[in-house]
Write an enzyme that holds these catalytic residues in place. Structure first.
Site, PDB file in Angstrom:
ATOM      1  CD  GLN A 145      -3.072  -0.808   2.158  1.00  0.00           C
ATOM      2  OE1 GLN A 145      -3.374   0.284   2.577  1.00  0.00           O
ATOM      3  NE2 GLN A 145      -3.570  -1.934   2.638  1.00  0.00           N
ATOM      4  CB  CYS A 146       4.046   2.213   1.590  1.00  0.00           C
ATOM      5  SG  CYS A 146       3.451   2.147   3.256  1.00  0.00           S
ATOM      6  CB  THR A 147       4.309   5.059  -3.113  1.00  0.00           C
ATOM      7  OG1 THR A 147       2.973   5.434  -2.918  1.00  0.00           O
ATOM      8  CG2 THR A 147       4.676   5.084  -4.564  1.00  0.00           C
ATOM      9  CB  VAL A 148       8.113   0.642  -1.982  1.00  0.00           C
ATOM     10  CG1 VAL A 148       9.593   0.401  -1.781  1.00  0.00           C
ATOM     11  CG2 VAL A 148       7.368   0.485  -0.686  1.00  0.00           C
TER      12      VAL A 148
END
Lengths: 215, 685
Positions: free
Chosen positions: B551-554
């Protein structure tokens, strides 16, 4: 100096001291200024510049109009005579500074044109005062490029001629003479750029150059 | 040119000549030193007797005027004065100006009567300056006075001659030698002269008694700033008051005045335009009271009133920053790209949906291009991990739960550059597949309307969010409103920047599906695809099935900067193209397109830029609009236009609604499912 193109700071100082002496002798108005431990040449001249005076600005004229009505001071009356102006020129205080640029190793001309009330001419106006004869030269030769910049000592807006091409310019103009003292360097440089910014450089300076030409 | 008829001697008054440096110094002293102290402060100005022909006589105040030991420039003469800077405009208006001038008048009179002015002739040349500085608006009200005493009341001219009608060349030369030695270097503008049988001599005022002899032709000498052929300048006026008081009897009520004008032209000196007046000089030595004093300067309209100057453009730091930024861009135009339309760029209003890594960096690049209107939409708050990547935030912004990103980003932009018009809007963009309940319906409706208004009020929309489905609604609205859309998306080490096709306004609804691009060279701008055109599934809730790290933009940290920079440069190229949003995108092979002469001064205007950081490689594919696209196809746009929010509600709530509408469902059925799903969630084509 390296190939006659660049000046060291000491050479610049020597050059401006000598130029100041010459200036005094021929009635030019250069002054040696010393501010914040920097030395530079400074000159201020009042002259007409070819520019239409514009009346519009955003200052509250109404306030003034009220005062004009309220005041009942004596005029200078019968003992007064005033000069007239035409519409194609504007009376300006022109301030010129010759300052050393240590990053370029050349002198740089900073200048401002003020109207009589002390307001600064805008860059576009400064551009439009440039004599037509120089316009082609301006377009072709980037060294004459006028832009607005923070004054390196006073930290206020000044116009300046960008120094990035001064080295090349000096190479071209000094190729004829073999030796080139700092004074000769500054005279050659100054007389090349001066006409663009209405800075009068008397021909007499040329008498102090070995080949008698101002470059 | 000698005139025999007797008439009043008239003087040409000074006009004031200031420079910006003087106002800068006044401002600084007012703020740092004087503050509310409005007591008069000493000043030094100067005048010049060497101006070119036609220049009116002027009194100068410059950058150094407040310096206590200011030495005036070479060949100039000092004038001492004071400045009375009032604290309010009302004080400026109501102050007793007659009284103010009389005070200086009395000082001058005192210095004459006491003989102090004989010792120090500089005391004869005075001025006063009344000012009010409105430092909020950088308006300066000012009024000069050049005091002159009305005594003698009348001075008549008996004779007026040019210097060389009175003196021989040799005498002039003797005069100049003495002048250059004794008076010019000391900046003394008033002295005495006499013509003896053998030479011409000069002396300071204080030696009058020894110097004056009835036998020789005697002159009062003044360095005259006036250039007019018939009149002297202002300094002579007070000098004659002094002479009338001290010397009139000895001189027999008649004086010769030498107005020395000393001009250099091309390094050659000339004093030929100097004048010699013979005047009646009645004695005033009986006067006990100070004579009345006059001298307020007329303003530029010839009225006896103050002047005003606005120095905002050269003193207001915000305006200085603005003009410096503009100038920097103009230099680029003047030097490299004469056809660059900077006004068009600066007037383009940009809406940034998302104020994360992409939003922050896009905003910075837009500012660098001189874009002045930047609006953020984001519903998030700054978290501890954000400031290192999201370049408009600092650690402090992330404390206490974090400030709203949109507002914080706008504030940060203003700090960087006050000339920017920016605001932050905190709300979330409704998404398909994120169902809307009756309870949230009104809220969602409001958000949709907000977004519609924002898109309507901007010229270019940047899609910079971290989910795919949040891009759907703005894509649809912007397509319907024919706005430019620049879409940027990040993977871990891949990115996509795409400009959506901008429909021709008149054909926005009925894009002719028959109109196929000539697939040889380029696809015109209105036929280009959007972000969703290459996908054959409708956007849905992509976060639902993700683990936390997904869900985090990595992304590789540098990727956002590259992508943001390319997104902005793509917009600028597009704006610079003569067809703007409708600029065609090239579809020739790579080598060919690099050699083609572009219509846009900045070069190519690609449709998409896809980057692969693992190989440091860029591709510029071009894709045509898909007539079954769930975001930009005519059928979707038409439904949205007809049914508005009701249509959107269906899209939000029913997972298959958009696919059914566009016929994608049908297509899915007729295709091998695994082939389609195989690249459904991948943003690469």
């Amino acid at each position: 100096m390296a190939e006659g193109l660049l000046l060291s700071e000491d050479e610049f100082h020597q050059g401006i001291y000598e130029l100041k002496e010459l200036s005094d002798r021929i009635g030019d108005l250069w002054v040696l200024a010393s501010e914040k431990s920097s030395k530079f040449l400074s000159k201020r001249v009042i002259q007409y510049l070819p520019l239409c005076p514009e009346q519009t600005d955003d200052s509250p004229r109404d306030e003034i109009a009220v005062l004009e009505k309220e005041e009942s001071l004596e005029t200078l009356s019968d003992l007064e005579i005033t000069a007239t102006e035409t519409s194609e020129r504007i009376l300006c205080s022109c301030e010129y500074h010759i300052i050393f640029s240590s990053s370029y190793g050349v002198p740089v001309l900073y200048f401002n044109f003020y109207k009589q009330d002390g307001s600064l001419l805008k860059l576009n106006d400064v551009w439009s005062t440039i004599p037509d004869a120089f316009n082609d030269r301006l377009i072709e030769e980037k060294w004459t490029f006028i832009t607005q910049q923070e004054h390196p000592i006073r930290h206020k807006p000044f116009f300046h001629l960008h120094p990035c091409h001064t080295g090349q310019l000096m190479k071209a103009s000094s190729s004829l003479s073999t030796s080139n003292t700092p004074l000769e360097y500054i005279i050659r440089w100054m007389s090349s750029i001066a006409p663009v910014v209405h800075l009068n450089v008397p021909m007499k300076y040329a008498h102090f150059l070995p080949d008698g030409t101002p470059g | 040119m000698a005139s025999k008829e007797e008439k009043l001697l008239q003087f040409s008054p000074f006009s004031s000549a200031l420079d910006t440096g003087f106002w800068h110094q006044l401002t600084q002293l007012k703020l740092d030193v004087f503050q509310l102290d409005d007591a008069p402060q000493p000043l030094t100005g100067y005048f010049f007797n060497g101006d070119a022909s036609g220049i009116p006589s002027h009194l100068n105040l410059d950058y150094n005027a407040f310096q206590p030991n200011f030495k005036v420039p070479i060949r100039h003469f000092p004038s001492r004065g004071f400045i009375k800077n009032t604290n309010t405009l009302n004080d400026f208006k109501t102050i007793d100006k007659r009284n103010l001038l009389d005070t200086t008048g009395k000082e001058i009179w005192q210095s004459i009567v006491s003989g102090e002015a004989l010792e120090n002739p500089t005391l004869l040349s005075r001025f006063l300056l009344l000012t009010f500085a409105d430092l909020k608006k950088y308006n300066f009200f000012y009024w000069f006075a050049f005091p002159a005493l009305c005594a003698p009341e009348k001075i008549t001219v008996k004779e007026r001659k040019k210097i060389n009608q009175v003196l021989t060349d040799e005498q002039v030369e003797q005069l100049l030698i003495a002048y250059d030695k004794e008076f010019l270097p000391k900046h003394v503008a008033f002295f005495l002269g006499k013509k003896t049988k053998t030479s011409f001599l000069l002396a300071p005022l204080k030696y009058f008694d020894d110097f004056y002899s009835g036998d020789d032709e005697f002159f009062l000498c003044v360095c005259d700033p006036c250039n007019l052929d018939d009149y002297p300048g202002w300094p002579l006026r007070v000098f004659l008051t002094l002479a009338a008081y001290h010397w009139s009897e000895k001189l027999g009520g008649v004086a010769k005045v030498l107005c020395l004008r000393d001009r250099f032209k091309e390094g050659v000196r000339s004093v030929d335009h100097s004048l010699v007046f013979t005047v009646d000089l009645p004695s005033i030595s009986h006067l006990t009271e100070s004579p009345r004093c006059i001298g307020w300067e007329k303003n530029e309209r010839g009225k006896l009133g103050p002047r005003i100057v606005n120095l905002g453009p050269s003193m207001d730091p915000s305006r200085l920053a603005e003009s410096a930024v503009d100038l920097n861009l103009k230099l680029m135009r003047w030097r490299l790209l004469p056809s660059l339309d900077l006004d068009l760029i600066s007037e383009t209003r940009c809406l940034l949906l998302g104020a994360g890594t992409l939003g922050c960096n896009v905003a910075r690049s837009l500012m660098a291009w001189g874009v002045r209107t930047i609006t953020f939409v984001d519903n998030g708050s700054v978290s501890y991990s954000n400031p290192v990547r999201q370049t408009l935030f600092t650690f402090e912004d992330s404390m206490n739960g974090g400030r709203p990103k949109a507002e914080c980003a706008a504030e940060s932009l203003r700090k960087i550059f006050p000339g920017v018009r920016t605001e932050g809007h905190v709300f979330s963009i409704p998404m398909p597949g994120h169902s809307v309940t009756d309870g949230t319906k009104d809220h969602v409706k409001r958000d949709v309307e907000r977004l519609e208004h924002l898109i309507e009020d901007h010229d270019a929309v940047f899609l910079l969010m971290d989910t795919r489905e949040s891009r759907w609604l703005p894509t649809l609205i912007a397509t319907a409103k024919t706005k430019i859309v620049i879409n940027a998306a990040l993977g871990f080490d891949t990115f996509l920047v795409v400009r959506h096709g901008v429909r021709l306004p008149q054909r926005a609804v009925a894009m002719e599906t028959s109109e196929k691009a000539s697939l040889t060279q380029s696809i015109s701008g209105h036929q280009l695809g959007c972000y969703f055109c290459n996908d054959v599934v409708a956007p849905g809730d992509s976060t639902r099935d993700r683990t936390l790290d997904q869900q985090c933009t990595v992304a590789r940290p540098g990727l956002s900067m590259m992508t943001s920079a390319l997104a902005v440069e793509l917009l600028i190229s597009l704006l610079t193209h003569p067809q703007r949003g409708q600029a065609p995108a090239d579809i020739r092979s790579k080598d060919e397109e690099l050699n083609v002469d572009t219509e846009c001064p900045l070069g190519l205007v690609p449709h998409q830029i896809r980057g692969f950081l693992s190989r440091f490689n860029l591709l510029m594919p071009t894709g045509q609009a898909f007539d079954q696209c769930t975001a930009c196809s005519n059928i979707v746009v038409e439904e949205y236009r007809k049914k508005g929010f009701e249509f959107l509600l269906n899209a939000f709530n029913e997972p298959s609604y958009l696919e059914d509408l566009t016929g994608l469902s049908e297509m899915h059925l007729s295709t091998m499912d695994e082939e389609v799903w195989g690249f459904s969630d991948d943003e690469e084509m």
